[in-house]
Design an enzyme around this catalytic site. Structure first.
Site, PDB file in Angstrom:
ATOM      1  N   TYR A   1      51.788  47.612  50.484  1.00  0.00           N
ATOM      2  CA  TYR A   1      51.097  47.855  49.150  1.00  0.00           C
ATOM      3  C   TYR A   1      51.893  47.634  47.952  1.00  0.00           C
ATOM      4  O   TYR A   1      52.931  48.005  47.940  1.00  0.00           O
ATOM      5  CB  TYR A   1      50.375  49.047  49.186  1.00  0.00           C
ATOM      6  CG  TYR A   1      49.597  49.566  48.000  1.00  0.00           C
ATOM      7  CD1 TYR A   1      48.264  49.212  47.950  1.00  0.00           C
ATOM      8  CD2 TYR A   1      50.205  50.168  46.744  1.00  0.00           C
ATOM      9  CE1 TYR A   1      47.570  49.314  46.805  1.00  0.00           C
ATOM     10  CE2 TYR A   1      49.669  50.355  45.569  1.00  0.00           C
ATOM     11  CZ  TYR A   1      48.278  50.136  45.563  1.00  0.00           C
ATOM     12  OH  TYR A   1      47.593  50.249  44.506  1.00  0.00           O
TER      13      TYR A   1
ATOM     14  N   GLU B   1      53.617  58.229  29.386  1.00  0.00           N
ATOM     15  CA  GLU B   1      53.521  56.731  29.280  1.00  0.00           C
ATOM     16  C   GLU B   1      55.118  56.038  29.333  1.00  0.00           C
ATOM     17  O   GLU B   1      55.826  56.751  28.944  1.00  0.00           O
ATOM     18  CB  GLU B   1      53.037  56.392  27.997  1.00  0.00           C
ATOM     19  CG  GLU B   1      51.502  56.865  28.147  1.00  0.00           C
ATOM     20  CD  GLU B   1      50.465  55.922  29.023  1.00  0.00           C
ATOM     21  OE1 GLU B   1      51.118  54.804  29.442  1.00  0.00           O
ATOM     22  OE2 GLU B   1      49.582  56.440  29.526  1.00  0.00           O
TER      23      GLU B   1
ATOM     24  N   ASN C   1      53.017  48.913  35.411  1.00  0.00           N
ATOM     25  CA  ASN C   1      52.378  48.127  34.143  1.00  0.00           C
ATOM     26  C   ASN C   1      53.675  47.509  33.313  1.00  0.00           C
ATOM     27  O   ASN C   1      53.501  46.842  32.390  1.00  0.00           O
ATOM     28  CB  ASN C   1      51.275  48.793  33.592  1.00  0.00           C
ATOM     29  CG  ASN C   1      51.570  50.158  32.805  1.00  0.00           C
ATOM     30  OD1 ASN C   1      52.941  50.229  32.567  1.00  0.00           O
ATOM     31  ND2 ASN C   1      50.618  50.949  32.459  1.00  0.00           N
TER      32      ASN C   1
ATOM     33  N   ASN D   1      43.764  47.091  35.476  1.00  0.00           N
ATOM     34  CA  ASN D   1      44.276  46.639  34.087  1.00  0.00           C
ATOM     35  C   ASN D   1      45.056  45.311  34.333  1.00  0.00           C
ATOM     36  O   ASN D   1      46.336  45.445  34.534  1.00  0.00           O
ATOM     37  CB  ASN D   1      44.882  47.553  33.245  1.00  0.00           C
ATOM     38  CG  ASN D   1      45.055  47.296  32.000  1.00  0.00           C
ATOM     39  OD1 ASN D   1      44.466  46.287  31.423  1.00  0.00           O
ATOM     40  ND2 ASN D   1      45.808  48.120  31.111  1.00  0.00           N
TER      41      ASN D   1
ATOM     42  N   VAL E   1      45.589  47.485  44.385  1.00  0.00           N
ATOM     43  CA  VAL E   1      44.717  47.832  43.466  1.00  0.00           C
ATOM     44  C   VAL E   1      44.987  47.768  42.012  1.00  0.00           C
ATOM     45  O   VAL E   1      46.109  48.384  41.597  1.00  0.00           O
ATOM     46  CB  VAL E   1      44.446  49.354  43.936  1.00  0.00           C
ATOM     47  CG1 VAL E   1      43.210  49.815  42.918  1.00  0.00           C
ATOM     48  CG2 VAL E   1      43.797  49.298  45.324  1.00  0.00           C
TER      49      VAL E   1
ATOM     50  N   GLU F   1      51.835  57.075  40.114  1.00  0.00           N
ATOM     51  CA  GLU F   1      51.190  57.448  41.084  1.00  0.00           C
ATOM     52  C   GLU F   1      50.940  56.074  42.364  1.00  0.00           C
ATOM     53  O   GLU F   1      50.331  56.283  43.156  1.00  0.00           O
ATOM     54  CB  GLU F   1      49.661  57.984  40.815  1.00  0.00           C
ATOM     55  CG  GLU F   1      48.675  57.100  40.313  1.00  0.00           C
ATOM     56  CD  GLU F   1      49.249  56.423  39.043  1.00  0.00           C
ATOM     57  OE1 GLU F   1      49.747  57.163  38.245  1.00  0.00           O
ATOM     58  OE2 GLU F   1      48.318  55.420  38.772  1.00  0.00           O
TER      59      GLU F   1
END
Ligand code: NAG
Ligand code: NAG
Ligand code: NAG
Length: 368
Positions: free
Chosen positions: A245, A138, A250, A199, A196, A259
């Site tokens: 794309y 993370e 985040n 969250n 995509v 990824e």
């Protein structure tokens, strides 16, 4: 090493055949030919046993003890997993805590520790040469407060390049032979920009950029958060129909490239527009001329205009895929592979190291 083994096998077989041929054509000592064949076979067998350390009993194994599985999802450790799955020799991966007294490295995944679902075995006496490893994939914003872990860990396992054992989400591998690109693989497009997102939080920087961009150019959005969720089988085929794309992370953190770039964009076959660490972090790991960094544009309008121009100029757009002639992408998903990697680094770890302030290390930005 698979290739190497195959090559040495082929080499041995041809040598073998050669011997038999030579001595047969001389119509002399056929027996001697067979003897030679036998000797080469023996040598080949010996060579294989050196490559496969499980045939090599004296070799010392490094024992990696995973104290508990990340997210409670365990995987099989039957057999010699590091060798069988990844051709990493002399690496014993275990998850039974009874191995504690003999383990060379004990690995703790951060999330369960920080949330208090798991505890460090502080009451056990710690063998002096044993290393405790802190592991997290993370970004620092989602690691919680690590202040309580001062002076405990000897090594870090993280996507960061400056970790003791770097475990990126993906990486480049050279292709063996230059590949001809089939243009229709990445030119059959029906959407300009896709995203995509599972969250969606409006305070994330990425949500702001998305809102601004969507006001300028059409952006197709998929994922759990939207009315068009995407199954994992549909993910890459869907992305392949998009020119661009949004590989938006985040959080913005040093080396935090996930990824969303490696799998979604590169394997999907769309040009990634990246939002994450500075451009130089991407340049250090990603293929040259393969992505568009948000920081290159001062407004969403500027970016939107640039994207539209690129789709009209097929040649310039195709240049974003030139790297595929020389590189392929490997995506990492299996915790076992990350853990086996410790053994590759083990002999180069510093003799003595303590993270006296893990929190500072985790949030630091400039110690590559
Ligand atoms: C190392 O591990 C392999 C595979 O588990 C085993 O066959 C071998 O005996 C071990 N070597 C030592 C010295 O324990
Ligand atoms: C392009 O994609 C469509 C699906 O939307 C498909 O029907 C068509 O065969 C594709 N063309 C090529 C050249 O792959
Ligand atoms: C690992 O960290 C502990 C705790 O700070 C320390 O006592 C020990 O010497 C360190 N071991 C190594 C091999 O660095």
């Amino acid at each position: 090493s698979h290739v190497f083994q195959l090559r040495s096998k082929c080499f041995c077989c041809s040598l073998n055949a050669l011997f038999v041929l030579i001595f047969r054509s001389m119509k002399r000592c056929v027996l001697f030919g067979f003897l030679c064949a036998f000797v080469t076979c023996f040598l080949c067998g010996w060579q294989r046993s050196v490559q496969n350390p499980t045939f090599y009993p004296g070799r010392v194994n490094v024992t990696i003890l995973l104290w508990y599985w990340p997210f409670g999802r365990s995987l099989s450790l039957k057999g010699d997993v590091c060798w069988d799955l990844y051709q990493i020799p002399s690496c014993k991966l275990v998850d039974q805590q009874s191995y504690f007294p003999t383990a060379n490295v004990v690995v703790f995944h951060n999330k369960e520790l920080v949330q208090g679902h798991q505890k460090l075995p502080v009451t056990l006496s710690r063998p002096p040469a044993q290393r405790w490893a802190w592991m997290s994939l993370e970004s620092s914003a989602h690691n919680g407060n690590l202040q309580k872990f001062a002076n405990i860990f000897n090594m870090t396992i993280s996507y960061r390049r400056d970790a003791d054992v770097p475990v990126p989400y993906g990486e480049l591998l050279p292709v063996e032979r230059e590949e001809q690109l089939a243009e229709d693989n990445f030119m059959n497009k029906s959407s300009l920009v896709c995203w995509v997102v599972s969250n969606y939080r409006s305070h994330y920087k990425r949500s702001q950029v998305y809102k601004e961009l969507k006001a300028i150019v059409p952006v197709k959005v998929y994922g759990r958060w939207t009315k068009t969720p995407l199954s994992s089988e549909d993910l890459l085929p869907t992305i392949s129909r998009c020119y661009f794309y949004l590989s938006f992370e985040n959080s913005v953190a040093k080396d935090y490239i996930t990824e969303k770039l490696w799998k979604n964009a590169y394997q999907g076959g769309a040009v990634p527009i990246v939002l994450g660490p500075p451009k130089r972090d991407y340049e250090a790991v990603a293929p040259p001329h393969s992505f568009i960094h948000i920081d290159e544009f001062s407004t969403a309008k500027e970016l939107g205009t640039h994207l539209q121009q690129l789709t009209k100029d097929k040649k310039r757009y195709a240049e974003y895929f030139d790297w595929k002639k020389h590189w392929k992408v490997k995506v990492y998903t299996d915790w076992r592979e990350r853990l086996c990697k410790i053994c590759l680094m083990y002999n180069n770890l510093p003799q003595h190291k303590v993270y006296s302030d893990l929190q500072s290390w985790a949030v630091s930005l400039n110690n590559t």
